[in-house]
Design a protein around this motif. Sequence first.
Motif, mmCIF file in Angstrom:
data_model
loop_
_atom_site.group_PDB
_atom_site.id
_atom_site.type_symbol
_atom_site.label_atom_id
_atom_site.label_comp_id
_atom_site.label_asym_id
_atom_site.label_seq_id
_atom_site.Cartn_x
_atom_site.Cartn_y
_atom_site.Cartn_z
ATOM 1 N N GLY A 1 16.116 34.519 -30.016
ATOM 2 C CA GLY A 1 16.724 33.248 -30.371
ATOM 3 C C GLY A 1 17.862 33.349 -31.368
ATOM 4 O O GLY A 1 18.598 32.399 -31.586
ATOM 5 N N LYS A 2 18.031 34.512 -31.989
ATOM 6 C CA LYS A 2 19.089 34.688 -32.979
ATOM 7 C C LYS A 2 20.408 35.006 -32.266
ATOM 8 O O LYS A 2 20.411 35.680 -31.242
ATOM 9 C CB LYS A 2 18.707 35.828 -33.928
ATOM 10 N N GLU A 3 21.494 34.485 -32.840
ATOM 11 C CA GLU A 3 22.800 34.714 -32.223
ATOM 12 C C GLU A 3 23.476 35.944 -32.821
ATOM 13 O O GLU A 3 23.474 36.133 -34.032
ATOM 14 C CB GLU A 3 23.694 33.490 -32.415
ATOM 15 N N TYR A 4 24.056 36.746 -31.943
ATOM 16 C CA TYR A 4 24.761 37.961 -32.354
ATOM 17 C C TYR A 4 26.149 37.968 -31.747
ATOM 18 O O TYR A 4 26.397 37.315 -30.728
ATOM 19 C CB TYR A 4 23.995 39.196 -31.867
ATOM 20 N N TYR A 5 27.041 38.722 -32.372
ATOM 21 C CA TYR A 5 28.400 38.861 -31.842
ATOM 22 C C TYR A 5 28.634 40.311 -31.452
ATOM 23 O O TYR A 5 28.758 41.181 -32.311
ATOM 24 C CB TYR A 5 29.428 38.386 -32.875
ATOM 25 N N PHE A 6 28.684 40.519 -30.161
ATOM 26 C CA PHE A 6 28.861 41.861 -29.614
ATOM 27 C C PHE A 6 30.348 42.211 -29.610
ATOM 28 O O PHE A 6 31.184 41.428 -29.133
ATOM 29 C CB PHE A 6 28.296 41.864 -28.186
ATOM 30 N N CYS A 7 30.668 43.392 -30.115
ATOM 31 C CA CYS A 7 32.062 43.857 -30.124
ATOM 32 C C CYS A 7 32.458 44.278 -28.713
ATOM 33 O O CYS A 7 31.816 45.138 -28.115
ATOM 34 C CB CYS A 7 32.215 45.033 -31.086
ATOM 35 N N THR A 8 33.514 43.659 -28.176
ATOM 36 C CA THR A 8 33.989 44.012 -26.831
ATOM 37 C C THR A 8 35.221 44.904 -26.881
ATOM 38 O O THR A 8 35.588 45.488 -25.877
ATOM 39 C CB THR A 8 34.359 42.737 -26.032
ATOM 40 N N GLY B 1 27.901 50.835 -25.657
ATOM 41 C CA GLY B 1 28.816 51.472 -26.598
ATOM 42 C C GLY B 1 30.137 51.837 -25.948
ATOM 43 O O GLY B 1 31.173 51.899 -26.607
ATOM 44 N N CYS B 2 30.122 52.058 -24.626
ATOM 45 C CA CYS B 2 31.365 52.462 -23.939
ATOM 46 C C CYS B 2 32.238 51.250 -23.636
ATOM 47 O O CYS B 2 33.408 51.396 -23.333
ATOM 48 C CB CYS B 2 31.061 53.256 -22.671
ATOM 49 N N LYS B 3 31.634 50.047 -23.697
ATOM 50 C CA LYS B 3 32.327 48.771 -23.473
ATOM 51 C C LYS B 3 32.750 48.562 -22.020
ATOM 52 O O LYS B 3 33.615 47.754 -21.731
ATOM 53 C CB LYS B 3 33.558 48.612 -24.411
#
Length: 78
Positions: free
Chosen positions: A18-25, A61-63
């Motif tokens: 339920g927690k919001e995260y910001y994934f690095c793209t 990790g490779c995006k």
Amino acid sequence: MEPKMAKKGPYAVELEAGKEYYFCTCGESKKQPFCDGSHMETDFSPMAFKAEKTGKAFLCGCKKTNNPPYCDGEHSKT
Ligand code: FES
């Protein structure tokens, strides 16, 4: 513009349901696999997502994953 490969493999992280995260793209963040604002110099923006369950998750990790933010094994094809 191609994202930078931050790591040739996934990052194992502990997520909370339920927690919001910001994934690095973009791949430029120093706090992989999460966004630290480094994308400002790029055309990318972070991907907000909510964790579905609490526990360990493997984030790309490779995006290049086809199932962001999760690793789908794409890194092993490059
Ligand atoms: S630092 Fe990569 S998306 Fe923000």
